[in-house]
Design an enzyme around this catalytic site. Structure first.
Site, short mmCIF file in Angstrom:
data_model
loop_
_atom_site.label_atom_id
_atom_site.label_comp_id
_atom_site.label_asym_id
_atom_site.label_seq_id
_atom_site.Cartn_x
_atom_site.Cartn_y
_atom_site.Cartn_z
N ASN A 161 -1.83 -0.28 7.06
CA ASN A 161 -1.29 -1.58 7.49
C ASN A 161 -0.39 -2.25 6.43
O ASN A 161 -0.27 -3.46 6.37
CB ASN A 161 -2.41 -2.50 7.98
CG ASN A 161 -3.41 -2.84 6.89
OD1 ASN A 161 -3.30 -2.33 5.77
ND2 ASN A 161 -4.34 -3.71 7.19
N PHE A 171 -15.15 3.07 7.59
CA PHE A 171 -13.81 3.49 7.16
C PHE A 171 -13.65 3.51 5.63
O PHE A 171 -12.56 3.76 5.12
CB PHE A 171 -12.74 2.57 7.77
CG PHE A 171 -12.94 1.08 7.53
CD1 PHE A 171 -12.54 0.48 6.34
CD2 PHE A 171 -13.53 0.30 8.49
CE1 PHE A 171 -12.71 -0.87 6.12
CE2 PHE A 171 -13.71 -1.07 8.29
CZ PHE A 171 -13.30 -1.66 7.09
N ARG A 177 -1.79 -14.46 4.00
CA ARG A 177 -2.44 -13.80 5.14
C ARG A 177 -1.68 -14.06 6.44
O ARG A 177 -1.56 -13.18 7.29
CB ARG A 177 -3.91 -14.21 5.23
CG ARG A 177 -4.69 -13.64 4.05
CD ARG A 177 -6.15 -13.99 4.09
NE ARG A 177 -6.86 -13.32 5.18
CZ ARG A 177 -7.22 -12.05 5.18
NH1 ARG A 177 -6.94 -11.26 4.14
NH2 ARG A 177 -7.88 -11.54 6.18
N ARG A 231 3.00 -6.95 9.08
CA ARG A 231 2.32 -5.84 9.75
C ARG A 231 2.91 -5.57 11.13
O ARG A 231 2.99 -4.42 11.58
CB ARG A 231 0.82 -6.12 9.82
CG ARG A 231 0.17 -5.94 8.43
CD ARG A 231 -1.22 -6.47 8.40
NE ARG A 231 -1.92 -6.15 7.16
CZ ARG A 231 -2.94 -6.85 6.71
NH1 ARG A 231 -3.38 -7.90 7.38
NH2 ARG A 231 -3.52 -6.53 5.57
N LYS A 243 0.83 -1.20 0.00
CA LYS A 243 0.00 0.00 0.00
C LYS A 243 0.88 1.27 0.00
O LYS A 243 2.11 1.18 0.19
CB LYS A 243 -0.90 -0.04 1.24
CG LYS A 243 -1.85 -1.24 1.25
CD LYS A 243 -2.77 -1.20 2.46
CE LYS A 243 -3.73 -2.37 2.45
NZ LYS A 243 -4.73 -2.27 3.55
N TYR A 260 -12.34 -1.81 -3.39
CA TYR A 260 -12.81 -2.13 -2.02
C TYR A 260 -14.33 -2.08 -1.91
O TYR A 260 -14.84 -1.82 -0.82
CB TYR A 260 -12.16 -1.16 -1.03
CG TYR A 260 -10.75 -1.55 -0.61
CD1 TYR A 260 -10.49 -2.74 0.07
CD2 TYR A 260 -9.68 -0.71 -0.86
CE1 TYR A 260 -9.21 -3.09 0.47
CE2 TYR A 260 -8.37 -1.05 -0.46
CZ TYR A 260 -8.16 -2.25 0.20
OH TYR A 260 -6.88 -2.59 0.61
N GLU A 317 -10.04 -9.74 -7.54
CA GLU A 317 -8.92 -8.80 -7.40
C GLU A 317 -7.81 -9.02 -8.44
O GLU A 317 -7.18 -8.06 -8.89
CB GLU A 317 -8.34 -8.93 -5.99
CG GLU A 317 -9.32 -8.44 -4.93
CD GLU A 317 -8.84 -8.65 -3.50
OE1 GLU A 317 -7.73 -9.18 -3.30
OE2 GLU A 317 -9.59 -8.26 -2.58
N THR A 320 -4.92 -7.91 10.60
CA THR A 320 -5.24 -6.61 9.98
C THR A 320 -4.79 -5.45 10.87
O THR A 320 -4.19 -4.48 10.40
CB THR A 320 -6.77 -6.50 9.73
OG1 THR A 320 -7.18 -7.63 8.97
CG2 THR A 320 -7.12 -5.22 9.01
N HIS A 373 -1.93 -5.64 1.56
CA HIS A 373 -3.24 -6.28 1.38
C HIS A 373 -3.01 -7.67 0.81
O HIS A 373 -2.08 -7.88 0.05
CB HIS A 373 -4.08 -5.45 0.40
CG HIS A 373 -5.31 -6.17 -0.06
ND1 HIS A 373 -6.47 -6.19 0.67
CD2 HIS A 373 -5.53 -6.95 -1.16
CE1 HIS A 373 -7.36 -6.94 0.03
NE2 HIS A 373 -6.81 -7.40 -1.07
P1 CMP Z 1 -7.03 -4.88 3.82
O1 CMP Z 1 -6.49 -6.23 4.10
O2 CMP Z 1 -6.55 -4.17 2.61
O3 CMP Z 1 -8.63 -4.98 3.76
C1 CMP Z 1 -9.47 -3.88 4.01
C2 CMP Z 1 -8.73 -2.74 4.62
O4 CMP Z 1 -9.55 -1.85 5.36
C3 CMP Z 1 -7.76 -3.26 5.68
O5 CMP Z 1 -6.72 -3.95 5.08
C4 CMP Z 1 -7.40 -1.97 6.39
O6 CMP Z 1 -6.46 -1.18 5.65
C5 CMP Z 1 -8.74 -1.27 6.38
N1 CMP Z 1 -9.48 -1.47 7.64
C6 CMP Z 1 -9.99 -2.61 8.14
N2 CMP Z 1 -10.61 -2.40 9.31
C7 CMP Z 1 -10.49 -1.07 9.57
C8 CMP Z 1 -10.92 -0.23 10.63
N3 CMP Z 1 -11.61 -0.70 11.66
N4 CMP Z 1 -10.61 1.08 10.56
C9 CMP Z 1 -9.91 1.59 9.50
N5 CMP Z 1 -9.48 0.81 8.45
C10 CMP Z 1 -9.77 -0.49 8.49
#
Ligand code: CMP
Length: 137
Positions: free
Chosen positions: A112, A57, A85, A102, A9, A49, A126, A91, A115
């Site tokens: 984070n 969010f 993962r 992470r 990212k 997304y 995707e 996450t 992805h």
């Molecule tokens: P990703 O694995 O890309 O999948 C969805 C993304 O949403 C996740 O990583 C984070 O970057 C973001 N995300 C998930 N949960 C939250 C949250 N509670 N607040 C803000 N961002 C979030």
């Protein structure tokens, strides 16, 4: 053999950890089957997304994902979806196991670093979102 879509990212590109992310995947025996750098528009990020469109969010996530360049890659191997993962970690970096991407590099749940597709259905959406078949080795 399974394929999954992974993204370094904008925060990962800024922190200059593109290589570190790929090393973690490759050291685990996974293969990079496609790779490129690009910048999403806000509209692209919203489409990518779309499953999160009702989450609180969604707007800030899609702002963040379109703020700078990203590196997208297809990672391939046995059980690649769950293994990627595991290598990424939870996450929320606060809950990520030591040694995961992470845990090592991420600052918060939104920023984070990486992805990875969370299921075969997500990977099927995707992968072609970013890669035409001619770009997949
Ligand atoms: P990703 O694995 O890309 O999948 C969805 C993304 O949403 C996740 O990583 C984070 O970057 C973001 N995300 C998930 N949960 C939250 C949250 N509670 N607040 C803000 N961002 C979030």
């Amino acid at each position: 053999m399974e394929q999954t879509l992974s993204i370094v990212k904008p925060d990962g590109v800024k922190k200059r950890v593109i290589g570190e992310v790929m090393v973690k995947f490759e050291k685990a025996g996974l293969k990079i089957a496609a790779l490129k750098m690009l910048k999403l528009t806000k509209e692209n990020a919203k489409k990518f997304y779309i499953v999160h469109k009702d989450k609180p969010f969604y707007n800030s996530l899609t702002d963040f994902m379109s703020e700078g360049p990203i590196v997208v890659m297809i990672v391939e191997g046995e059980n690649a979806i769950s293994r990627v993962r595991d290598i990424m970690g939870a996450t929320n970096p606060k809950n990520a196991a030591p040694g995961t991407i992470r845990s090592d590099f991420a600052s918060d749940i939104e920023h984070n670093i990486v992805h990875g597709s969370d299921s075969q259905a997500s990977a099927s959406y995707e992968i072609p979102f970013f890669f035409p078949s001619l770009e997949i080795m």
